[in-house]
Motif scaffolding. Structure first.
Motif, PDB file in Angstrom:
ATOM      1  N   GLY A  10     -26.761  42.534 -22.391  1.00 47.74           N
ATOM      2  CA  GLY A  10     -25.894  42.781 -21.159  1.00 47.74           C
ATOM      3  C   GLY A  10     -24.566  42.828 -21.161  1.00 47.74           C
ATOM      4  N   ALA A  15     -24.365  37.685 -13.830  1.00 47.10           N
ATOM      5  CA  ALA A  15     -25.814  38.059 -14.386  1.00 47.10           C
ATOM      6  C   ALA A  15     -26.707  37.209 -13.371  1.00 47.10           C
ATOM      7  N   LEU A  49     -32.781  39.931 -20.054  1.00 44.32           N
ATOM      8  CA  LEU A  49     -31.558  39.711 -20.992  1.00 44.32           C
ATOM      9  C   LEU A  49     -31.491  38.409 -21.693  1.00 44.32           C
TER      10      LEU A  49
END
Length: 101
Positions: free
Chosen positions: A34, A57, A69
């Motif tokens: 990510g 995130a 992720l």
């Protein structure tokens, strides 16, 4: 390799295996996913020793994305630690049956 040679050198092989185990504990690699939002650090024993999450995130509305992720970062770290093990331990285990990394 001659099996009798292995038996004759059992002490040396045992010492090499012990050294390998110690070396594996010192190898670490960090994988990311990510765009560096998720980082996972793995040691040579294939244990996760650290996770770093960028606050951006962490969105409680999209937990499945964060889980993906983390898994992707873990896979990236595992590949890196396996490569580091090949580089560091490869010469030591070359020629030892069953220990090809």
């Amino acid at each position: 390799m001659n099996p009798f040679e292995l038996l004759k050198n059992a002490g040396a092989i045992q010492q090499q295996v012990k050294q390998l185990q110690e070396e594996m504990g010192t190898i670490t690699a960090t994988g990311s996913a990510g765009g560096n939002m998720v980082n996972v650090t793995v040691n040579g024993k294939m244990e996760i020793v650290g996770i770093h999450l960028d606050p951006i995130a962490v969105d409680n509305r999209d937990i499945p994305m964060l889980q993906d992720l983390i898994i992707a970062a873990h896979h990236d770290a595992m590949e890196k630690v396996q490569e580091a093990m090949k580089e560091k331990l490869g010469p030591l285990v070359s020629g030892m049956p069953g220990l090809n990394i």
